[in-house]
Design a protein around this motif. Structure first.
Motif, PDB file in Angstrom:
ATOM      1  N   PHE A 600     -26.521  -5.323  -9.789  1.00 46.23           N
ATOM      2  CA  PHE A 600     -25.973  -4.296  -8.989  1.00 46.23           C
ATOM      3  C   PHE A 600     -26.887  -3.162  -8.981  1.00 46.23           C
ATOM      4  O   PHE A 600     -27.157  -2.485 -10.395  1.00 46.23           O
ATOM      5  N   ASP A 601     -27.296  -2.604  -7.919  1.00 48.04           N
ATOM      6  CA  ASP A 601     -28.446  -1.374  -8.213  1.00 48.04           C
ATOM      7  C   ASP A 601     -28.247  -0.664  -6.870  1.00 48.04           C
ATOM      8  O   ASP A 601     -27.351  -0.728  -6.269  1.00 48.04           O
ATOM      9  N   GLY A 602     -29.059   0.641  -7.074  1.00 46.33           N
ATOM     10  CA  GLY A 602     -29.144   1.558  -6.180  1.00 46.33           C
ATOM     11  C   GLY A 602     -27.671   2.295  -5.491  1.00 46.33           C
ATOM     12  O   GLY A 602     -27.698   2.361  -4.471  1.00 46.33           O
ATOM     13  N   LEU A 603     -26.999   2.432  -6.659  1.00 48.50           N
ATOM     14  CA  LEU A 603     -25.745   3.220  -5.976  1.00 48.50           C
ATOM     15  C   LEU A 603     -25.930   4.604  -5.372  1.00 48.50           C
ATOM     16  O   LEU A 603     -26.530   5.179  -6.276  1.00 48.50           O
ATOM     17  N   LYS A 604     -25.420   4.874  -4.371  1.00 45.36           N
ATOM     18  CA  LYS A 604     -25.386   6.128  -3.817  1.00 45.36           C
ATOM     19  C   LYS A 604     -23.988   6.401  -3.135  1.00 45.36           C
ATOM     20  O   LYS A 604     -23.311   5.643  -2.911  1.00 45.36           O
ATOM     21  N   ARG A 605     -23.714   7.830  -3.377  1.00 44.46           N
ATOM     22  CA  ARG A 605     -22.503   8.294  -2.657  1.00 44.46           C
ATOM     23  C   ARG A 605     -22.701   9.291  -1.747  1.00 44.46           C
ATOM     24  O   ARG A 605     -23.718  10.231  -1.787  1.00 44.46           O
ATOM     25  N   ALA A 606     -21.797   9.290  -0.658  1.00 43.00           N
ATOM     26  CA  ALA A 606     -21.800  10.326   0.416  1.00 43.00           C
ATOM     27  C   ALA A 606     -21.573  11.593   0.058  1.00 43.00           C
ATOM     28  O   ALA A 606     -20.939  11.625  -1.178  1.00 43.00           O
ATOM     29  N   GLU A 607     -22.167  12.797   0.540  1.00 41.69           N
ATOM     30  CA  GLU A 607     -21.645  14.199   0.010  1.00 41.69           C
ATOM     31  C   GLU A 607     -20.135  14.292  -0.120  1.00 41.69           C
ATOM     32  O   GLU A 607     -19.669  15.013  -0.854  1.00 41.69           O
ATOM     33  N   ASN A 608     -19.473  13.561   0.872  1.00 38.11           N
ATOM     34  CA  ASN A 608     -18.005  14.047   0.921  1.00 38.11           C
ATOM     35  C   ASN A 608     -17.359  12.953  -0.291  1.00 38.11           C
ATOM     36  O   ASN A 608     -16.017  13.126  -0.453  1.00 38.11           O
ATOM     37  N   GLY A 609     -17.952  12.137  -0.943  1.00 43.36           N
ATOM     38  CA  GLY A 609     -17.506  11.438  -1.923  1.00 43.36           C
ATOM     39  C   GLY A 609     -16.745  10.187  -1.506  1.00 43.36           C
ATOM     40  O   GLY A 609     -16.246   9.476  -2.255  1.00 43.36           O
ATOM     41  N   SER A 610     -16.571   9.835  -0.375  1.00 37.64           N
ATOM     42  CA  SER A 610     -15.539   8.647   0.175  1.00 37.64           C
ATOM     43  C   SER A 610     -16.367   7.341   0.424  1.00 37.64           C
ATOM     44  O   SER A 610     -15.715   6.336   0.134  1.00 37.64           O
ATOM     45  N   ASN A 611     -17.502   7.457   0.590  1.00 40.38           N
ATOM     46  CA  ASN A 611     -18.401   6.154   0.866  1.00 40.38           C
ATOM     47  C   ASN A 611     -19.485   5.963  -0.201  1.00 40.38           C
ATOM     48  O   ASN A 611     -20.139   6.805  -0.619  1.00 40.38           O
ATOM     49  N   TYR A 612     -19.591   4.715  -0.412  1.00 37.24           N
ATOM     50  CA  TYR A 612     -20.700   4.240  -1.662  1.00 37.24           C
ATOM     51  C   TYR A 612     -21.569   3.467  -0.941  1.00 37.24           C
ATOM     52  O   TYR A 612     -21.074   2.328  -0.177  1.00 37.24           O
ATOM     53  N   LEU A 613     -22.675   3.401  -1.166  1.00 32.37           N
ATOM     54  CA  LEU A 613     -23.807   2.375  -1.077  1.00 32.37           C
ATOM     55  C   LEU A 613     -24.198   1.509  -2.200  1.00 32.37           C
ATOM     56  O   LEU A 613     -24.523   2.312  -3.307  1.00 32.37           O
ATOM     57  N   TYR A 614     -24.562   0.271  -2.394  1.00 36.35           N
ATOM     58  CA  TYR A 614     -25.283  -0.115  -3.264  1.00 36.35           C
ATOM     59  C   TYR A 614     -25.877  -1.543  -2.872  1.00 36.35           C
ATOM     60  O   TYR A 614     -25.704  -1.888  -1.954  1.00 36.35           O
ATOM     61  N   GLN A 615     -26.948  -2.176  -3.696  1.00 38.88           N
ATOM     62  CA  GLN A 615     -27.285  -3.414  -3.285  1.00 38.88           C
ATOM     63  C   GLN A 615     -26.813  -4.431  -4.532  1.00 38.88           C
ATOM     64  O   GLN A 615     -26.725  -3.923  -5.623  1.00 38.88           O
ATOM     65  N   LYS A 616     -26.568  -5.650  -3.941  1.00 35.36           N
ATOM     66  CA  LYS A 616     -26.313  -6.858  -4.977  1.00 35.36           C
ATOM     67  C   LYS A 616     -27.291  -8.000  -4.806  1.00 35.36           C
ATOM     68  O   LYS A 616     -27.702  -8.249  -3.620  1.00 35.36           O
ATOM     69  N   SER A 617     -27.492  -8.465  -5.794  1.00 37.39           N
ATOM     70  CA  SER A 617     -28.463  -9.582  -5.620  1.00 37.39           C
ATOM     71  C   SER A 617     -28.231 -10.582  -6.814  1.00 37.39           C
ATOM     72  O   SER A 617     -27.640 -10.223  -7.934  1.00 37.39           O
ATOM     73  N   THR A 618     -28.726 -11.523  -6.554  1.00 35.13           N
ATOM     74  CA  THR A 618     -28.738 -13.129  -7.784  1.00 35.13           C
ATOM     75  C   THR A 618     -30.389 -13.437  -7.398  1.00 35.13           C
ATOM     76  O   THR A 618     -30.949 -13.294  -6.621  1.00 35.13           O
ATOM     77  N   PHE A 619     -30.538 -14.415  -8.487  1.00 33.42           N
ATOM     78  CA  PHE A 619     -31.864 -15.268  -8.190  1.00 33.42           C
ATOM     79  C   PHE A 619     -32.001 -15.811  -6.712  1.00 33.42           C
ATOM     80  O   PHE A 619     -32.966 -15.898  -5.979  1.00 33.42           O
ATOM     81  N   SER A 620     -30.928 -16.268  -6.162  1.00 26.87           N
ATOM     82  CA  SER A 620     -30.785 -17.157  -5.147  1.00 26.87           C
ATOM     83  C   SER A 620     -30.372 -16.275  -3.749  1.00 26.87           C
ATOM     84  O   SER A 620     -30.823 -16.654  -2.675  1.00 26.87           O
ATOM     85  N   HIS A 621     -30.044 -15.058  -3.951  1.00 23.67           N
ATOM     86  CA  HIS A 621     -29.521 -14.094  -3.055  1.00 23.67           C
ATOM     87  C   HIS A 621     -30.438 -12.677  -2.925  1.00 23.67           C
ATOM     88  O   HIS A 621     -30.281 -12.105  -3.866  1.00 23.67           O
ATOM     89  N   PRO A 622     -31.025 -12.260  -1.990  1.00 21.51           N
ATOM     90  CA  PRO A 622     -31.751 -10.954  -1.897  1.00 21.51           C
ATOM     91  C   PRO A 622     -31.015  -9.961  -2.062  1.00 21.51           C
ATOM     92  O   PRO A 622     -29.864 -10.286  -1.685  1.00 21.51           O
ATOM     93  N   PRO A 623     -31.552  -8.630  -2.456  1.00 26.80           N
ATOM     94  CA  PRO A 623     -30.515  -7.585  -2.550  1.00 26.80           C
ATOM     95  C   PRO A 623     -30.324  -6.958  -1.390  1.00 26.80           C
ATOM     96  O   PRO A 623     -30.875  -5.964  -0.670  1.00 26.80           O
ATOM     97  N   ASP A 624     -29.112  -7.576  -0.668  1.00 28.85           N
ATOM     98  CA  ASP A 624     -28.470  -6.903   0.584  1.00 28.85           C
ATOM     99  C   ASP A 624     -27.745  -5.531   0.107  1.00 28.85           C
ATOM    100  O   ASP A 624     -27.399  -5.415  -0.772  1.00 28.85           O
TER     101      ASP A 624
END
Length: 938
Positions: A600-624
């Motif tokens: 799990f990488d690249g965690l970001k939070r909106a300025e209003n603090g309600s929503n988060y973005l992150y990337q999830k990956s394994t060897f078999s699955h790209p970091p969506d």
């Protein structure tokens, strides 16, 4: 289906049965796998990666940029509300949102295929198609595209305005008409617009511009071709009122234009000389309101044009640079000497603080060396707060405090060639008076100043302790003494002081210091009034989960302890990871937000603090990219990159453990092909560097090789790949590698599915050295690849790392090569760890890559190793990519190496025909005329 068949005559049943078989093969997973193919070298270019993610300030929109390795990517604008449709825009980059989250803006780049075609036709670069500005109303979904745009800018804050550059068609003719005393700067038409407003402010012949941080004002420089009387004009524009003033119109050069944070003050450097003049002199100019303009000078010193200007956050101080006046040299200025008569010689002196190659490598930096001064605005007073004897001066991030710190390594610099942990004298510097007070001599660490400016702090390597000085009182504090935790890297295994586990920053007003233990995070009161608090409640140490604080607001220089803290966490036994939430009290275990067998990488939070973005990956699955709300009460996947992977044979990764020669247990990674059958025997590649087991769940994209085997490519093509961890003993780097790798390979063979007759080994740099050493000790590998290997430690010890100009001595005495002494103290260690002196034992066919512009390992090391193998009649090849560095940079060369690596190992481990470049070689007369990838017919 049976009822359906019964309705048809017998002659049609065979057709329907065939249709049923085909349909099942398409939709039934077990059968679909039979139609998958292996990765090929043609797959690299189209492989996708997420290059940037951003959230609108209100958290209602997500911007995602997807790039190809070679080709045109795209951007996606996705609403966070379910049921709303998004938009995909080909070739859109630099995607950003307006302050009110109502608009999106970016740059649509020209088609790469069109550019390539024009290059093939020899069309001049000035005729290439240009980019277009993209502006979208997120509410109405209406889009405006403005062609011919070269660049655009937004303010750092309050992104209500944007400005963009449109290339002038008359640029070429303008150059011919320019005054010879003026810089030949590219000019453009500047358009300044407000989101949602149709009217634009347009200015012609602009060469530079920039917004104030708060977006209220903008500066621009206008050049006027053909006007011999007027130099360039520097102008200021108030964006709200559109009031415009001319700051200066009598200078040729303007540099480092900067606004104070509230945009009320403005400063810049200016010169009446052209950049083409042999000597340039710059003045510091300061403007505050209306037409007021002050020119500032520094007595007996020269203003440095190389030091960027900076206002303190409160706008009360302006920092700038000065430099020593140019020295005059009689020999250099003697016009009676012809160029062909001038002596060019490097003189290496034993007393030099830096050896000549390092001096030459840093020559441009030395020419631009600057020292800091400050203009106290209210007092109209200029003060130098640093000189060559003070050392490097550091300020707090806001430049607001009364103290700075200085680090001076001059007294110890001579030892740097063999001791990269030299000390630095630590001093405090008064920003008010310029007075310098020594705090400590020969500090081994990297002191910095706390965000609030109250402390100098650092990790003391010799003591494995975090230290601090109270700058006001000069009181020394041992921050972590007495805490029952490990604050140093306990896996450190080289002959030098271990580094730290890092720190997480300071709270507001420097009230608390946050520092990483082995697993947990601590909150420490530097005043000693409160007991230290374990923010992860000791959960990390008990469960061997490594917690680290995530900085979700990089624009803020302190940790807000009034808010919930977000941690990353990794289970160091299983390598599972995720995100956690905690408070500043440390009375509860961190609460899981998301956790699992993934990265799990690249965690970001909106300025209003309600929503988060992150990337999830394994060897078999790209970091969506995933969107989480609530926080993390609901999570949904936003991207599905690389859908083509579904049609490609991939594989799996697992953590394996094995016992090494000294009895310790070690971890490694084993990658298995898709449809792995434990009853079959597979060829196996062994790759390693030092430790890699923590990367178990990391996605590895198929990319052309810069130096090492691409794991998914080999796994997709039917190989097992084993990546063992290495633990080192000081003085025994080669035997340590052997004692970890060989038992690990034997443990994999014991599993029953490895073909022991077809095992290869490959590594680069330090890995290349270890490969070269290991094949002097064993013939268990049928083929080996050694990239940039050190073969002869005795000659490498006295060599140069040409990329930095440093001597290589430090590497053997203190760091990666791990000998732990000089060549004269431990001569047998250097000999016994050098593969060159045992090359007569090698029987393994070997492919070496060592490039002639290698800046890390001297090229002659690869030559020494190759010539030793050649002299002993070992099948061997040396690949030398001309002008290339330690790892390949040019994509064309990476593709070439990838092909040759796979052909080499396929030949030896899978019995594939030998390619012609291996069988026949490529003589110098054929260089550049053929690649000889063709396979021999024999």
């Amino acid at each position: 289906m049976l009822k359906l068949i019964a309705l048809f005559p017998m002659r049609t049943k065979s057709f329907l049965f065939l249709f049923f078989i085909l349909f099942t093969a398409l939709v039934w997973p077990g059968h679909a796998q039979e139609h998958k193919r292996s990765l090929s070298h043609d797959d690299y270019d189209g492989w996708e990666s997420v290059s940037q993610t951003t959230l609108s300030p209100d958290g209602k929109w997500v911007g995602i940029e997807v790039s190809l390795q070679d080709g045109d990517g795209r951007a996606q604008l996705i609403p966070t509300s379910k049921g709303m449709s998004g938009i995909k825009v080909p070739r859109l980059k630099r995607l950003n949102f307006s302050e009110d989250s109502h608009w999106a803006i970016g740059l649509i780049t020209a088609e790469s295929d069109s550019i390539r075609l024009m290059k093939l036709k020899g069309i001049d670069k000035s005729e290439f198609p240009m980019d277009s500005l993209f502006v979208m109303d997120l509410e109405s979904k209406s889009i405006v595209k403005i062609p011919g745009v070269e660049n655009f800018q937004l303010p750092d804050e309050r992104k209500s305005w944007y400005a963009y550059e449109v290339r002038n068609d008359t640029t070429g003719s303008q150059k011919e008409e320019k005054n010879d005393n003026r810089d030949e700067e590219k000019t453009f038409t500047l358009h300044i617009e407000r989101f949602g407003k149709k009217r634009a402010i347009v200015r012609e012949n602009v060469s530079k511009y920039g917004f104030a941080p708060n977006g209220e004002r903008l500066f621009f420089v206008q050049n006027f071709p053909g006007n011999d009387q007027a130099a360039s004009q520097l102008r200021l524009l108030d964006l709200e009122s559109e009031k415009e003033i001319t700051v200066l119109d009598s200078l040729v050069q303007y540099r480092h234009m900067v606004f104070s944070e509230d945009a009320g003050r403005f400063a810049f450097l200016g010169s009446r000389q052209s950049a083409k003049d042999s000597v340039e002199f710059f003045d510091l100019f300061y403007q505050e309101g209306g037409q007021q303009l002050l020119r500032k000078e520094l007595a007996n010193k020269t203003i440095s044009e190389h030091y960027p200007l900076r206002f303190s956050k409160d706008g009360q101080k302006l920092f700038f640079g000065w430099k020593e006046p140019l020295r005059s040299y009689v020999y250099a200025s003697d016009t009676s000497i012809l160029d062909e008569e001038r002596v060019s010689v490097d003189i290496w002196g034993w007393q030099d603080a830096e050896i000549q190659p390092m001096q030459l490598k840093n020559l441009e930096d030395k020419k631009e060396e600057s020292f800091v001064a400050v203009y106290h605005i209210a007092e109209d007073r200029v003060l130098s707060i640093g000189d060559p004897n003070t050392g490097e001066v550091h300020f707090n991030p806001d430049y607001t405090t009364d103290w700075a710190i200085a680090l001076n390594d001059r007294p110890y610099r001579k030892n740097y060639s063999w001791n990269i942990q030299i000390g630095k004298d630590l001093s405090r510097v008064s920003v008010k008076t310029g007075q310098v007070d020594l705090l400590a001599r020969e500090v081994v660490g990297s002191p910095r100043i706390s965000p609030g400016g109250r402390y100098a702090f650092w990790y003391s390597n010799p003591d494995s302790t975090w230290m601090a000085y109270v700058l006001k009182t000069k009181e020394e504090i041992a921050l972590t003494t007495g805490l029952e935790d490990i604050f140093y890297d306990d896996l450190h295994d080289s002959p030098s002081f271990p580094g730290s586990n890092g720190h997480a920053g300071w709270s507001a007003d420097d009230r608390y210091f946050l520092v990483n233990g082995k697993y947990d995070i601590w909150k420490i009161d530097p005043k000693g009034e409160e007991a230290p608090v374990n923010l992860s409640n000791g959960h990390g140490d008990v469960n061997q989960v490594r917690y680290r604080l995530i900085d979700l607001d990089p624009d803020v220089h302190f940790v807000d302890l009034d808010q919930k803290l977000v941690f990353s966490g990794m289970d160091m036994n299983t390598m599972e990871s995720g995100f956690f939430i905690a408070d500043a009290c440390g009375r509860q275990d961190p609460e899981v937000l998301v956790f699992g067998a993934a990265a799990f990488d690249g965690l970001k939070r909106a300025e209003n603090g309600s929503n988060y973005l992150y990337q999830k990956s394994t060897f078999s699955h790209p970091p969506d990219v995933y969107l989480a709300t609530g926080p993390f009460k609901n999570s949904r996947q936003l991207t599905h990159i690389n859908p083509q992977q579904e049609d490609i044979l991939w594989g799996s990764a697992e953590l394996v453990s094995y016992r090494v020669h000294d009895g310790d247990m070690m971890d490694g990674l084993l990658f298995k092909p898709e449809n792995f059958d434990p009853e079959k025997k597979y060829p196996m590649m062994v790759y390693f560097y030092e430790r890699s087991s923590t990367t178990l769940n990391r996605y590895r994209a198929p990319v052309p090789s810069a130096s090492i085997i691409n794991i998914p490519f080999f796994v997709s093509n039917g190989y097992l790949v084993f990546v063992p961890d290495i633990q080192y003993k000081i003085g025994l780097p080669g035997p340590s590698a052997y004692d970890c790798v060989v038992p690990g390979v034997q443990a994999m063979i014991a599993k029953g599915f490895v073909d022991p007759a077809n095992i290869g080994i490959q590594g680069q740099s330090w890995g290349g050295y270890q490969v070269a050493y290991i094949i002097t000790r064993t013939n268990m590998f049928k083929a080996a690849g050694a990239g940039a290997p050190v073969a002869n430690m005795t000659s490498a010890y006295g060599g140069i790392r040409w990329g930095s100009g440093m001597s290589r001595m430090f590497q053997y005495e203190q760091t990666q090569s791990r000998i732990g002494g000089t060549l004269w103290e431990k001569p047998m260690h250097y000999l016994e760890n050098s593969p060159l002196f045992y090359a007569d034992r090698i029987q393994t066919p070997t492919l070496i890559m060592h490039n002639d512009a290698d800046g890390a390992v001297p090229w002659y090391q690869g030559i020494e190793f190759f010539m030793a193998l050649k002299r002993n009649s070992v099948p061997s090849w040396l690949l030398v990519y001309n002008g290339e560095d330690h790892n390949l940079r040019e994509r064309k060369n990476k593709k070439d190496l990838s092909i040759r690596l796979s052909q080499f190992f396929d030949h030896y481990l899978k019995g594939a025909p030998e390619p012609l470049w291996m069988k026949e070689g490529i003589p110098a007369i054929e260089k550049g005329k053929t690649l000889k990838y063709e396979l021999s017919e024999e």
